[in-house]
Design an enzyme around this catalytic site. Structure first.
Site, PDB file in Angstrom:
ATOM      1  N   THR A  46       0.826  -1.202   0.000  1.00  0.00           N
ATOM      2  CA  THR A  46       0.000   0.000   0.000  1.00  0.00           C
ATOM      3  C   THR A  46       0.864   1.258   0.000  1.00  0.00           C
ATOM      4  O   THR A  46       0.668   2.164  -0.815  1.00  0.00           O
ATOM      5  CB  THR A  46      -0.914   0.012   1.234  1.00  0.00           C
ATOM      6  OG1 THR A  46      -1.702  -1.173   1.240  1.00  0.00           O
ATOM      7  CG2 THR A  46      -1.816   1.230   1.223  1.00  0.00           C
ATOM      8  N   THR A  47       1.832   1.304   0.913  1.00  0.00           N
ATOM      9  CA  THR A  47       2.697   2.477   1.024  1.00  0.00           C
ATOM     10  C   THR A  47       3.585   2.630  -0.197  1.00  0.00           C
ATOM     11  O   THR A  47       3.967   3.742  -0.567  1.00  0.00           O
ATOM     12  CB  THR A  47       3.552   2.383   2.296  1.00  0.00           C
ATOM     13  OG1 THR A  47       2.692   2.111   3.408  1.00  0.00           O
ATOM     14  CG2 THR A  47       4.301   3.675   2.568  1.00  0.00           C
ATOM     15  N   TYR A 109     -12.828  -4.852  -3.489  1.00  0.00           N
ATOM     16  CA  TYR A 109     -13.918  -4.479  -4.382  1.00  0.00           C
ATOM     17  C   TYR A 109     -14.913  -5.619  -4.594  1.00  0.00           C
ATOM     18  O   TYR A 109     -16.101  -5.453  -4.387  1.00  0.00           O
ATOM     19  CB  TYR A 109     -13.418  -3.956  -5.740  1.00  0.00           C
ATOM     20  CG  TYR A 109     -14.568  -3.410  -6.590  1.00  0.00           C
ATOM     21  CD1 TYR A 109     -15.103  -2.165  -6.298  1.00  0.00           C
ATOM     22  CD2 TYR A 109     -15.128  -4.150  -7.625  1.00  0.00           C
ATOM     23  CE1 TYR A 109     -16.173  -1.677  -7.018  1.00  0.00           C
ATOM     24  CE2 TYR A 109     -16.195  -3.677  -8.340  1.00  0.00           C
ATOM     25  CZ  TYR A 109     -16.717  -2.431  -8.045  1.00  0.00           C
ATOM     26  OH  TYR A 109     -17.783  -1.955  -8.750  1.00  0.00           O
ATOM     27  N   ARG A 140      -9.756  -0.445   3.784  1.00  0.00           N
ATOM     28  CA  ARG A 140      -9.445  -0.256   2.366  1.00  0.00           C
ATOM     29  C   ARG A 140     -10.151  -1.274   1.470  1.00  0.00           C
ATOM     30  O   ARG A 140     -10.435  -0.964   0.321  1.00  0.00           O
ATOM     31  CB  ARG A 140      -7.936  -0.372   2.140  1.00  0.00           C
ATOM     32  CG  ARG A 140      -7.139   0.852   2.574  1.00  0.00           C
ATOM     33  CD  ARG A 140      -5.674   0.700   2.226  1.00  0.00           C
ATOM     34  NE  ARG A 140      -4.896   1.871   2.591  1.00  0.00           N
ATOM     35  CZ  ARG A 140      -4.590   2.868   1.755  1.00  0.00           C
ATOM     36  NH1 ARG A 140      -5.013   2.843   0.514  1.00  0.00           N
ATOM     37  NH2 ARG A 140      -3.869   3.891   2.177  1.00  0.00           N
ATOM     38  N   LYS A 163      -0.672  -9.691   8.771  1.00  0.00           N
ATOM     39  CA  LYS A 163      -0.496  -8.256   9.002  1.00  0.00           C
ATOM     40  C   LYS A 163      -1.871  -7.718   9.333  1.00  0.00           C
ATOM     41  O   LYS A 163      -2.775  -7.733   8.486  1.00  0.00           O
ATOM     42  CB  LYS A 163       0.074  -7.544   7.781  1.00  0.00           C
ATOM     43  CG  LYS A 163       0.193  -6.027   7.992  1.00  0.00           C
ATOM     44  CD  LYS A 163       0.627  -5.280   6.748  1.00  0.00           C
ATOM     45  CE  LYS A 163       0.645  -3.771   6.988  1.00  0.00           C
ATOM     46  NZ  LYS A 163       0.982  -2.996   5.766  1.00  0.00           N
ATOM     47  N   ILE A 204       4.782  -3.958  10.536  1.00  0.00           N
ATOM     48  CA  ILE A 204       5.075  -3.540   9.163  1.00  0.00           C
ATOM     49  C   ILE A 204       4.681  -2.073   9.119  1.00  0.00           C
ATOM     50  O   ILE A 204       3.500  -1.732   9.088  1.00  0.00           O
ATOM     51  CB  ILE A 204       4.330  -4.404   8.132  1.00  0.00           C
ATOM     52  CG1 ILE A 204       4.831  -5.851   8.236  1.00  0.00           C
ATOM     53  CG2 ILE A 204       4.539  -3.853   6.718  1.00  0.00           C
ATOM     54  CD1 ILE A 204       4.130  -6.829   7.317  1.00  0.00           C
TER      55      ILE A 204
END
Length: 295
Positions: A46-47, A109, A140, A163, A204
């Protein structure tokens, strides 16, 4: 099949003025993390803006990272997708690059049902031989991994860790109690010590992009039994952690890194420039903590 203990950095992907991957800066950042005792590198997550990197770019970034790190610390690559066939094939390609493990976000999604999500992860894990970290981030993806589903997934040999980024410490406690087969990594920088107190292996971390030494010291202190020091670091830096999430990650952390001289470029659209009032608040907190950037 434990991948690491301590502080893994959820690494940003640096871009140049044209919006392309800046490999010379990536090399410098990777060496910076080795010097500052980061315990693992997590790329194309993501980051790292994996959602706006092409497959070719992701392969290139992962391969470059593996080559530069050269087995000094573990390298873990994000390979998640909402398309199971794509995730399986891409994970196979990434395994061949020499990564130590995969970070696989819940399919987004589609909002798969439990049987579908189980089969999704089973197909990915059975397609590779290296460890797989499940990534639970319902804010998310719209999907939360239930305890019964985690129990099923934990029976797959190379699904070894979670995670956990729901922000729900009660859920973390239930995972620790009900699914002890899975190593737990905090996915929230403001909950590192609480997760460690429940048996977590580390974090993380987004904030490790700018304070890798602090993130490492926090986890190392706790794991060595110095809970007091770990708690002090957690509380001291929580305002900075909160500032790094004033807007959608990784907008604030890239703003912080640019302010500190890392020159990692902008985020790719649809992530735009940081709101000015939030930017000022972030930079004021960085200044108050005397975060200096390159060391």
């Amino acid at each position: 099949m434990e991948l690491f203990t301590g502080s893994g950095v959820a690494l940003v992907t640096p871009f140049d003025e044209n919006g392309d991957v800046n490999y010379s800066r990536l090399r410098e950042i990777l060496e910076f993390h080795v010097i500052n005792h980061t315990d693992a590198i997590i790329v194309t997550g993501t980051t790292g803006e994996g959602s706006t990197l092409s497959d070719e770019e992701k392969i290139s970034v992962i391969e470059f990272t593996v080559d530069i790190i050269n087995n000094r610390i573990p390298v873990i690559a994000g390979t998640g997708s909402n398309d199971t066939r794509h995730a399986v094939e891409f994970s196979k390609k990434v395994e061949k690059l020499g990564v130590d493990g995969l970070l696989v976000v819940t399919p987004y999604y589609n909002k798969g049902n439990e049987n579908g999500i189980y089969e999704h992860y089973k197909a990915i894990a059975e397609g590779v031989k290296i460890p797989v970290i499940l990534y639970n981030v319902p804010s998310r993806t719209g999907v939360n991994l239930s305890i019964p589903l985690l129990k099923r997934l934990a029976q797959i040999e190379n699904i070894t860790a979670l995670k956990e980024a729901s922000g729900n410490i009660s859920y973390v406690a239930e995972v620790a109690r009900e699914v002890p087969e899975l190593d737990i990594y905090s996915g929230n920088d403001d909950m590192v010590v609480p997760v460690l107190s429940l048996g977590g292996k580390g974090v993380i971390s987004v904030s490790a992009n700018i304070i890798p030494d602090i993130s490492h010291d926090m986890t190392a202190s706790f794991l060595k039994g110095d809970v007091k020091k770990a708690r002090e670091l957690q509380l001291k830096y929580n305002d900075l952690v909160n500032a790094l999430f004033l807007e959608t990650n990784p907008v604030p952390v890239k703003e912080a890194m640019n302010f500190l001289g890392y020159e990692v470029g902008n985020c790719r659209l649809p992530l735009g420039a940081m709101n000015e009032s939030n930017r000022v608040r972030l930079t004021d907190i960085l200044t108050a903590h005397e975060v200096t950037g390159w060391k």
